[in-house]
Design an enzyme around this catalytic site. Sequence first.
Site, short mmCIF file in Angstrom:
data_model
loop_
_atom_site.label_atom_id
_atom_site.label_comp_id
_atom_site.label_asym_id
_atom_site.label_seq_id
_atom_site.Cartn_x
_atom_site.Cartn_y
_atom_site.Cartn_z
N LYS A 157 45.32 52.58 66.44
CA LYS A 157 44.32 53.63 66.66
C LYS A 157 43.09 52.96 67.26
O LYS A 157 42.40 52.20 66.60
CB LYS A 157 43.92 54.30 65.34
CG LYS A 157 43.00 55.50 65.60
CD LYS A 157 41.97 55.70 64.52
CE LYS A 157 40.71 54.91 64.71
NZ LYS A 157 39.86 55.31 65.84
N GLU A 232 39.24 41.58 60.14
CA GLU A 232 38.25 40.87 60.98
C GLU A 232 36.99 41.73 60.95
O GLU A 232 36.92 42.75 61.64
CB GLU A 232 38.76 40.73 62.41
CG GLU A 232 40.00 39.86 62.55
CD GLU A 232 39.71 38.38 62.41
OE1 GLU A 232 38.54 38.00 62.23
OE2 GLU A 232 40.67 37.60 62.44
N CYS A 266 30.91 40.34 67.37
CA CYS A 266 30.83 39.99 65.96
C CYS A 266 30.44 38.52 65.75
O CYS A 266 29.97 38.15 64.69
CB CYS A 266 32.15 40.26 65.29
SG CYS A 266 33.50 39.48 66.16
N GLU A 366 23.48 42.67 60.31
CA GLU A 366 24.07 42.40 61.62
C GLU A 366 23.34 43.26 62.66
O GLU A 366 23.08 44.44 62.42
CB GLU A 366 25.54 42.80 61.54
CG GLU A 366 26.33 42.44 62.77
CD GLU A 366 27.80 42.84 62.62
OE1 GLU A 366 28.12 43.74 61.84
OE2 GLU A 366 28.63 42.22 63.32
P1 NAP Z 1 33.60 50.54 62.76
O1 NAP Z 1 32.70 51.69 62.64
O2 NAP Z 1 34.10 49.90 61.54
O3 NAP Z 1 34.80 51.05 63.67
C1 NAP Z 1 35.91 50.24 63.99
C2 NAP Z 1 37.15 51.09 64.02
O4 NAP Z 1 37.34 51.66 62.72
C3 NAP Z 1 37.12 52.26 65.01
O5 NAP Z 1 38.40 52.46 65.52
C4 NAP Z 1 36.72 53.43 64.09
O6 NAP Z 1 37.17 54.67 64.56
C5 NAP Z 1 37.47 53.06 62.83
N1 NAP Z 1 36.92 53.69 61.62
C6 NAP Z 1 35.67 54.19 61.40
N2 NAP Z 1 35.58 54.65 60.15
C7 NAP Z 1 36.79 54.47 59.56
C8 NAP Z 1 37.33 54.74 58.26
N3 NAP Z 1 36.59 55.28 57.28
N4 NAP Z 1 38.61 54.39 58.02
C9 NAP Z 1 39.37 53.82 58.97
N5 NAP Z 1 38.92 53.53 60.22
C10 NAP Z 1 37.64 53.86 60.50
O7 NAP Z 1 32.95 49.36 63.58
P2 NAP Z 1 32.29 49.45 65.01
O8 NAP Z 1 30.89 49.85 64.88
O9 NAP Z 1 33.12 50.24 65.95
O10 NAP Z 1 32.43 47.94 65.48
C11 NAP Z 1 31.49 47.00 65.20
C12 NAP Z 1 31.88 46.14 63.99
O11 NAP Z 1 33.07 45.46 64.25
C13 NAP Z 1 30.85 45.10 63.72
O12 NAP Z 1 30.56 45.01 62.36
C14 NAP Z 1 31.49 43.82 64.22
O13 NAP Z 1 30.99 42.66 63.65
C15 NAP Z 1 32.92 44.08 63.91
N6 NAP Z 1 33.77 43.24 64.74
C16 NAP Z 1 34.42 42.20 64.13
C17 NAP Z 1 35.22 41.36 64.88
C18 NAP Z 1 35.93 40.21 64.21
O14 NAP Z 1 36.84 39.69 64.79
N7 NAP Z 1 35.57 39.81 63.02
C19 NAP Z 1 35.38 41.58 66.24
C20 NAP Z 1 34.73 42.65 66.82
C21 NAP Z 1 33.91 43.49 66.05
P3 NAP Z 1 36.17 55.68 65.30
O15 NAP Z 1 35.75 55.01 66.54
O16 NAP Z 1 37.01 56.86 65.54
O17 NAP Z 1 35.02 55.91 64.36
#
Ligand code: NAP
Length: 463
Positions: A157, A232, A266, A366
């Site tokens: 997804k 991650e 990240c 962050e």
């Molecule tokens: P996010 O809000 O957690 O969203 C990531 C994914 O999760 C999207 O596909 C989102 O779908 C989905 N999602 C949202 N709420 C959910 C729920 N309750 N249950 C299941 N899935 C859900 O994060 P983001 O703002 O898009 O991305 C930024 C974050 O990712 C940052 O914290 C960053 O540090 C982290 N990141 C980590 C890495 C690593 O390798 N450690 C790499 C890249 C990014 P929708 O788009 O439909 O809401």
Amino acid sequence: MTNYFKVNNPATGKLISEVRVNTLDEIQQALENGHDSFKKWSKVNAHERSRLLRKWSDKIQEQKEEIAEVMTLENGKPLSESLGEVDYATSYIDWYAEEAKRIYGRTIPAATETKRIIVSREPIGLVAAITPWNFPAAMMTRKAAPALAAGCTFIVKPAEDTPLTTIKLVELAHEVGIPKDAIQYVIGDGKEVGELFTSSEFVRKITFTGSTPVGKALIKNSADTVKHVTMELGGHAPLIIAEDADLDVVVNQTIISKFRNAGQTCVCANRIIVHENVIEEFSAKLAAEVMKLKVGNGLEKDTQIGPVINEKGYTKIVEQIQDAVDKGAEVLVGNEYDANKEKGYFFVYPTVLKNVNEDMKIMQEETFGPVAPLISFKEIEDAVEIANSTPYGLAAYFFTNDYKTGTYLHEHLQFGIVGWNDGAPSGAHVPFGGMKESGIGREGGLEGIEPYLETKYLSIGNL
Ligand code: NAP
């Protein structure tokens, strides 16, 4: 009623596509299909799986320009970075095409003459992935490639903001002959799809890249069916500059680490911790270079900083800068914006803040934006304390040419990825992942295929 997600260009706010949202029944069906196809895909021999993965990688490379343009349109990153991400994404497929052929077992000497013991590795089953918007290609392939290489089937997804790149990559996988149900995508609301994935009896593993709060919810929800999880999650990387560091190297590497993808990575340097004797010189050099960065639409030649992804991201960055300024931070460059709520685009100009302290939000949360906050330290032990004073433990960087300082920092920093005089340490051949609340498990390298394998041991008796 059929629902659609609108996909907008974050540089202009204009609609670029509408993507049909799957019904919950369709997603259930996709999970069942993925589960059923595991029986066949897991029996395809490793060399054939490897060949198909190589073909997938080649096909993506053939269409590199087109894919990069789609990525820039939906994510906003400069085209040069999107082209780089396509290479980064295929590097994972290439790496795991090779690893598919190296899933070895072992024999163990038995405790009696009448027994033999064999340990083998088996794919764990259907893997469900949830990916973020900041690297729409690479975050998908670094999960899909080891899963398929191991013999697992895979369903993803993508993020609502950036589904188009993922859809394209899955279509290309089908075009080269990877079975339709062995790799699938579904489109839907994160929370709803997450609940379907975690509660499904068909899914054996959840792999997620995204924020820490969502990761925690997925871990909790996976408990009822005892699924494997790879997480991650968020980061809050420190970048420590020792007194003896080569400041020109540091400026160059800080810009690479901090401002790539408009600071929406990240692993990007979020807290720049500088020795008090060099902070004046370093901050002046950094500000002079940051001033030159060109902000604009990622499709325009020479753009180095694109828009931030959406209003939510923008608001968080602006609030962090404002909070720091209110508490005494000095703006050396930036704190300028080009944002239009009605039209739907949000640019933050690259910003450098001096005189930052640990009470400011920017040091605690962050950032996910093009802001470099500088804080000073006197003793190296203090720098380590500042660096480790966070629940995150993803990436850390330090700059020194003194081997004793370097060894001390390496041994005391509580982070999964450490760059010593290196602001860009990631790659398909290395284990990427975090300690503490930054995650569980590693992606890439030898370690990256392990989470997709079960261990089974056979004891043959009565010989
Ligand atoms: P996010 O809000 O957690 O969203 C990531 C994914 O999760 C999207 O596909 C989102 O779908 C989905 N999602 C949202 N709420 C959910 C729920 N309750 N249950 C299941 N899935 C859900 O994060 P983001 O703002 O898009 O991305 C930024 C974050 O990712 C940052 O914290 C960053 O540090 C982290 N990141 C980590 C890495 C690593 O390798 N450690 C790499 C890249 C990014 P929708 O788009 O439909 O809401």
